[in-house]
Design a protein around this motif. Structure first.
Motif, PDB file in Angstrom:
ATOM      1  N   LEU A 121      43.395  47.462  45.443  1.00  0.00           N
ATOM      2  CA  LEU A 121      43.775  47.471  44.115  1.00  0.00           C
ATOM      3  C   LEU A 121      45.079  47.705  43.760  1.00  0.00           C
ATOM      4  N   ALA A 122      45.670  49.116  44.328  1.00  0.00           N
ATOM      5  CA  ALA A 122      46.872  49.475  44.132  1.00  0.00           C
ATOM      6  C   ALA A 122      47.750  48.467  44.831  1.00  0.00           C
ATOM      7  N   LEU A 123      47.694  48.123  45.987  1.00  0.00           N
ATOM      8  CA  LEU A 123      48.658  46.972  46.537  1.00  0.00           C
ATOM      9  C   LEU A 123      48.641  45.641  45.691  1.00  0.00           C
ATOM     10  N   GLY A 124      47.686  45.306  44.999  1.00  0.00           N
ATOM     11  CA  GLY A 124      47.946  44.043  44.244  1.00  0.00           C
ATOM     12  C   GLY A 124      47.347  43.068  45.239  1.00  0.00           C
ATOM     13  N   ALA A 125      46.162  43.193  45.927  1.00  0.00           N
ATOM     14  CA  ALA A 125      45.746  42.207  46.916  1.00  0.00           C
ATOM     15  C   ALA A 125      45.176  40.838  46.302  1.00  0.00           C
ATOM     16  N   ARG A 126      45.124  39.609  46.993  1.00  0.00           N
ATOM     17  CA  ARG A 126      44.597  38.583  46.557  1.00  0.00           C
ATOM     18  C   ARG A 126      43.473  38.033  47.348  1.00  0.00           C
ATOM     19  N   LEU A 127      42.347  37.843  46.902  1.00  0.00           N
ATOM     20  CA  LEU A 127      41.144  37.284  47.650  1.00  0.00           C
ATOM     21  C   LEU A 127      40.979  35.806  47.622  1.00  0.00           C
ATOM     22  N   GLU A 128      40.465  35.110  48.762  1.00  0.00           N
ATOM     23  CA  GLU A 128      40.016  33.902  48.817  1.00  0.00           C
ATOM     24  C   GLU A 128      38.504  33.914  48.874  1.00  0.00           C
ATOM     25  N   LEU A 129      37.771  33.515  48.005  1.00  0.00           N
ATOM     26  CA  LEU A 129      36.314  33.145  48.244  1.00  0.00           C
ATOM     27  C   LEU A 129      36.124  31.755  48.942  1.00  0.00           C
ATOM     28  N   VAL A 130      34.873  31.976  49.770  1.00  0.00           N
ATOM     29  CA  VAL A 130      34.353  30.715  50.379  1.00  0.00           C
ATOM     30  C   VAL A 130      33.759  29.799  49.217  1.00  0.00           C
ATOM     31  N   GLY A 131      34.284  28.384  49.437  1.00  0.00           N
ATOM     32  CA  GLY A 131      33.857  27.322  48.679  1.00  0.00           C
ATOM     33  C   GLY A 131      34.686  27.278  47.251  1.00  0.00           C
ATOM     34  N   GLN A 132      35.780  27.939  47.387  1.00  0.00           N
ATOM     35  CA  GLN A 132      36.776  27.821  46.153  1.00  0.00           C
ATOM     36  C   GLN A 132      37.961  27.014  46.664  1.00  0.00           C
ATOM     37  N   GLY A 133      37.952  26.296  47.461  1.00  0.00           N
ATOM     38  CA  GLY A 133      38.888  25.238  48.104  1.00  0.00           C
ATOM     39  C   GLY A 133      40.383  25.961  48.333  1.00  0.00           C
ATOM     40  N   GLY A 134      40.327  27.107  48.789  1.00  0.00           N
ATOM     41  CA  GLY A 134      41.556  27.955  49.091  1.00  0.00           C
ATOM     42  C   GLY A 134      42.020  28.689  47.847  1.00  0.00           C
ATOM     43  N   ARG A 135      41.413  28.571  46.610  1.00  0.00           N
ATOM     44  CA  ARG A 135      41.862  29.076  45.418  1.00  0.00           C
ATOM     45  C   ARG A 135      41.789  30.779  45.402  1.00  0.00           C
ATOM     46  N   GLY A 136      42.886  31.332  45.217  1.00  0.00           N
ATOM     47  CA  GLY A 136      42.935  32.704  45.363  1.00  0.00           C
ATOM     48  C   GLY A 136      42.497  33.254  44.167  1.00  0.00           C
ATOM     49  N   ILE A 137      41.972  34.635  44.068  1.00  0.00           N
ATOM     50  CA  ILE A 137      41.764  35.434  42.989  1.00  0.00           C
ATOM     51  C   ILE A 137      42.171  36.664  43.054  1.00  0.00           C
ATOM     52  N   GLU A 138      43.023  37.424  41.961  1.00  0.00           N
ATOM     53  CA  GLU A 138      43.596  38.459  41.894  1.00  0.00           C
ATOM     54  C   GLU A 138      42.433  39.433  42.066  1.00  0.00           C
ATOM     55  N   ILE A 139      42.661  40.679  42.748  1.00  0.00           N
ATOM     56  CA  ILE A 139      41.555  41.649  42.886  1.00  0.00           C
ATOM     57  C   ILE A 139      41.304  42.289  41.505  1.00  0.00           C
ATOM     58  N   ASP A 140      42.185  42.371  40.603  1.00  0.00           N
ATOM     59  CA  ASP A 140      41.959  42.773  39.207  1.00  0.00           C
ATOM     60  C   ASP A 140      40.874  42.071  38.726  1.00  0.00           C
ATOM     61  N   GLU A 141      41.097  40.947  38.819  1.00  0.00           N
ATOM     62  CA  GLU A 141      40.097  39.999  38.084  1.00  0.00           C
ATOM     63  C   GLU A 141      38.552  39.948  38.690  1.00  0.00           C
ATOM     64  N   PHE A 142      38.686  40.054  40.065  1.00  0.00           N
ATOM     65  CA  PHE A 142      37.538  40.071  40.899  1.00  0.00           C
ATOM     66  C   PHE A 142      36.710  41.347  40.497  1.00  0.00           C
ATOM     67  N   LEU A 143      37.210  42.699  40.376  1.00  0.00           N
ATOM     68  CA  LEU A 143      36.709  43.852  40.065  1.00  0.00           C
ATOM     69  C   LEU A 143      36.121  43.989  38.560  1.00  0.00           C
ATOM     70  N   ARG A 144      36.901  43.377  37.647  1.00  0.00           N
ATOM     71  CA  ARG A 144      36.553  43.313  36.387  1.00  0.00           C
ATOM     72  C   ARG A 144      35.298  42.511  35.974  1.00  0.00           C
ATOM     73  N   ARG A 146      32.742  41.912  38.795  1.00  0.00           N
ATOM     74  CA  ARG A 146      32.313  42.046  40.097  1.00  0.00           C
ATOM     75  C   ARG A 146      30.871  41.667  40.339  1.00  0.00           C
ATOM     76  N   GLU A 147      30.148  41.670  39.185  1.00  0.00           N
ATOM     77  CA  GLU A 147      28.862  41.068  39.435  1.00  0.00           C
ATOM     78  C   GLU A 147      28.656  39.850  39.403  1.00  0.00           C
ATOM     79  N   ARG A 148      29.585  39.128  38.904  1.00  0.00           N
ATOM     80  CA  ARG A 148      29.694  37.641  38.688  1.00  0.00           C
ATOM     81  C   ARG A 148      29.816  37.174  40.359  1.00  0.00           C
TER      82      ARG A 148
END
Length: 272
Positions: A121-144, A146-148
């Motif tokens: 989170l401090a480093l500003g990582a970006r995640l790729e989820l399976v089934g998202q067609g390569g679309r990335g998501i910022e870790i900030d958005e993922f953690l906000r 996360r239950e989703r």
């Protein structure tokens, strides 16, 4: 209730099986999920796993590194291109845990776990989820929210590599060293330009249900020289906008009291 295990050759196959069964969970390293199995957790009856070699790869790409979600903490410690994250992985449990715990699994770990995620989170990582067609998501958005994403599988985590090794700092505070559970974890990325901090990112773990940004601290640091006056200002707002929780390790009051002390030590470069 018996628990069955389904194995797939690819993360995509595992993702399809996971989406088709509401009572299934994805099994990565299993350090937390197998504990739930042993405790008799009745919220799931199926474990889905993948033996996809791509999930264990590490690739250097430009100014960053892309880490397969199945890479273990022990592999992070041993990999030359991940040397900036090795001190973080090294304090995740003992050797047995580090040989099993994965980078992707740590993203879903609830407090008091999730030390590695605070660093991402401090480093500003970006995640790729399976089934998202390569679309990335910022870790900030993922953690906000996360239950989703509990029913999702992370494919890769892309992390910027600090140009200045001293710009990234990390501290884990625990009662038992070297492998105790964290009372508080602080990760800070403090890149500088012309001697001033530009784009500060500071993250805590074990200060809430999930790792979070210390935005008041970031504002106090951004645009400033990292001198004694700036560090005092940052420490003064260490818990502004943050509501620490009470658990079996420490009270909210205690976490609030010691956060500023350990933040100040981190910023001054003091190691204890």
């Amino acid at each position: 209730m018996p628990v069955k295990v389904e194995s797939f050759d690819s993360l995509d196959g595992a993702a399809r099986a996971l989406s088709a069964a509401r009572s299934a969970r994805f099994l990565g390293g299993g350090t937390l999920l197998m504990r739930a199995v042993n405790d008799g957790d009745q919220s799931f009856d199926t474990l889905v796993r993948a033996v996809d070699p791509a999930s264990r790869q590490v690739r250097s790409e430009g100014d960053g590194v892309t880490i397969g979600a199945g890479v273990t903490m022990a592999e992070v410690v041993a990999h030359r291109d991940l040397s900036f994250l090795a001190p973080v992985a090294r304090v995740v449990g003992g050797p047995a845990v580090r040989n099993m715990a994965t980078v992707g699994g740590n993203l879903f770990a609830s407090s008091p776990y999730g030390d590695f995620t605070a660093a991402l989170l401090a480093l500003g990582a970006r995640l790729e989820l399976v089934g998202q067609g390569g679309r990335g998501i910022e870790i900030d958005e993922f953690l906000r929210d996360r239950e989703r994403y509990v029913g999702s599988i992370v494919r890769t985590i892309s992390v910027p590599r600090p140009r200045d090794p001293g710009a990234f700092r990390f501290a884990k505070v625990s009662r038992i060293k070297p492998k105790g559970i964290a009372l508080l974890t602080i990760a800070a990325y403090l890149p500088q330009s012309a001697g001033r901090i530009r784009g500060a990112r500071v993250a805590y773990s074990s200060m809430g249900p999930r790792p979070l940004r210390a935005t008041a601290v970031e504002r106090a640091l951004d645009g400033q020289y990292l001198d004694a006056a700036t560090i005092e200002q940052a420490a003064a707002v260490a818990c502004d906008g943050i509501e620490p929780h009470t658990d079996g390790l420490a009270s909210a009051w205690y976490r609030r009291e010691v956060a500023a002390v350990h933040l100040k030590r981190l910023l001054t470069g003091e190691r204890r």
